[in-house]
Write an enzyme that holds these catalytic residues in place. Structure first.
Site, PDB file in Angstrom:
ATOM      1  N   CYS A  85     -24.163  29.487 -34.111  1.00 57.85           N
ATOM      2  CA  CYS A  85     -24.071  28.701 -35.344  1.00 57.85           C
ATOM      3  C   CYS A  85     -22.687  28.918 -35.936  1.00 57.85           C
ATOM      4  CB  CYS A  85     -25.144  29.175 -36.319  1.00 57.85           C
ATOM      5  SG  CYS A  85     -25.051  28.399 -37.940  1.00 57.85           S
ATOM      6  N   CYS A 199     -20.282  22.290 -34.791  1.00 50.77           N
ATOM      7  CA  CYS A 199     -21.640  22.633 -35.221  1.00 50.77           C
ATOM      8  C   CYS A 199     -22.480  22.516 -33.969  1.00 50.77           C
ATOM      9  CB  CYS A 199     -22.129  21.660 -36.295  1.00 50.77           C
ATOM     10  SG  CYS A 199     -23.899  21.829 -36.665  1.00 50.77           S
TER      11      CYS A 199
HETATM   12  N1  DGL Z   1     -25.942  24.732 -36.102  1.00 53.61           N
HETATM   13  C1  DGL Z   1     -25.200  25.123 -37.231  1.00 53.61           C
HETATM   14  C2  DGL Z   1     -23.704  25.226 -36.961  1.00 53.61           C
HETATM   15  O1  DGL Z   1     -23.281  25.405 -35.832  1.00 53.61           O
HETATM   16  C3  DGL Z   1     -25.434  24.615 -38.597  1.00 53.61           C
HETATM   17  C4  DGL Z   1     -26.296  23.596 -39.097  1.00 53.61           C
HETATM   18  C5  DGL Z   1     -26.802  23.881 -40.512  1.00 53.61           C
HETATM   19  O2  DGL Z   1     -27.704  24.701 -40.591  1.00 53.61           O
HETATM   20  O3  DGL Z   1     -26.284  23.302 -41.487  1.00 53.61           O
HETATM   21  O4  DGL Z   1     -22.928  25.183 -37.874  1.00 53.61           O
END
Ligand code: DGL
Length: 276
Positions: A85, A199
């Site tokens: 993330c 993301c």
């Molecule tokens: N998958 C997450 C990232 O790589 C974030 C998405 C979220 O929870 O806003 O930033």
């Protein structure tokens, strides 16, 4: 042996890798790790209780990530934790490393490879609004822009659209097109030719991004590079024969819907585990 955390693995001991995200986006990293380390025991943990992370204030998010990862380390005893993330890594990686002894691999915007590959000299970084405003991301650009113009694009709803699509309720073309449109810049004689997927949810929408792009570009997904880093840190050939199936865990303790479970089977999960 793991860099920065010496320990000895016996050949018969499968290592455990914990892959963590706010939601389902980290599955795009998980599938690459599973491909390079089929002999590892894997646990995927999604903080569905607090998704999306892009909307959480910084101090709250650091506290939340430390709490959830602390609990998961006690429960699953991982040899390595992958923070799949960008929103969490760009904020909490330093605190995680300072708090726990287990090694961490983070996921941060792939500015360096994108700028090295760009031919036009204009690159966009598409992330959550939190990720694109972080000092961590700006520092990456100062260090690795390599003469490129870098446009930061914070998407308010794309992570939610990715989750919805995974759950069988895709957003419309117009909704997705509106989120990615600011990535396509043609200014000062430089037209965007490379877009960083900053993301981990966004590779889940990549086919739709390609279909809705204002013009063809190179999309950079960091997942294969993260998996290579994991393989470097865990160079243990273990037999996949006796391994349990990968575990999928939601912090809410909820069971995935039938639609979600069907999608998860495509990633090798057979059922969800109840407790985070
Ligand atoms: N998958 C997450 C990232 O790589 C974030 C998405 C979220 O929870 O806003 O930033």
């Amino acid at each position: 042996m793991l860099a920065g955390n010496p320990r000895i693995f016996l050949m018969a001991d499968p290592v455990t890798i914990l892959v963590f995200d706010s939601g389902l986006g980290g599955l795009t990293v998980f599938r690459e790790i599973a491909a390079v380390r089929p002999g590892a025991r894997t646990v995927y943990l999604a903080d569905d209780e607090r998704f999306p992370y892009g909307d959480i204030a910084e101090a709250d998010l650091i506290a939340r990530v430390l709490e959830v990862i602390g609990r998961a380390i006690k429960r699953h005893h991982p040899d390595l934790v992958v923070i799949a993330c960008n929103t969490a890594s760009t904020l909490a990686l330093r605190e995680l490393r300072a708090t726990f002894t287990v090694p961490f691999v983070g996921t941060v915007p792939a500015v360096k490879p994108a700028c090295a590959q760009s031919k036009s000299g204009r690159v966009s970084v598409l992330g959550t609004r939190a990720t694109v405003t972080r000092e961590y991301t700006r520092a990456l650009i100062r260090e690795f822009a390599n003469g490129c113009e870098v446009d930061l694009v914070g998407a308010a709803r794309l992570a939610t659209f990715a989750e919805a699509q995974f759950n069988g309720a895709p957003a419309s073309d117009a909704e997705i097109a509106a989120e990615i449109a600011p990535c396509f810049v043609d200014r000062d004689g430089r037209r965007t030719d490379t877009i960083v997927l900053a993301c981990t949810h966004y590779p889940l929408l990549l086919d739709r991004f390609r279909a809705l792009a204002a013009w063809p570009v190179n999309w950079i997904d960091p997942a294969p590079a993260i998996a290579r880093r994991v393989a470097e840190l865990l160079p243990v050939p273990a037999s996949p024969d006796a391994l349990p199936a990968p575990q999928f865990v939601l912090t809410s303790g909820r069971q995935p819907s039938g639609t979600l479970m069907a999608a998860l089977r495509g990633f090798g999960f057979v059922a969800a585990t109840e407790n985070a």
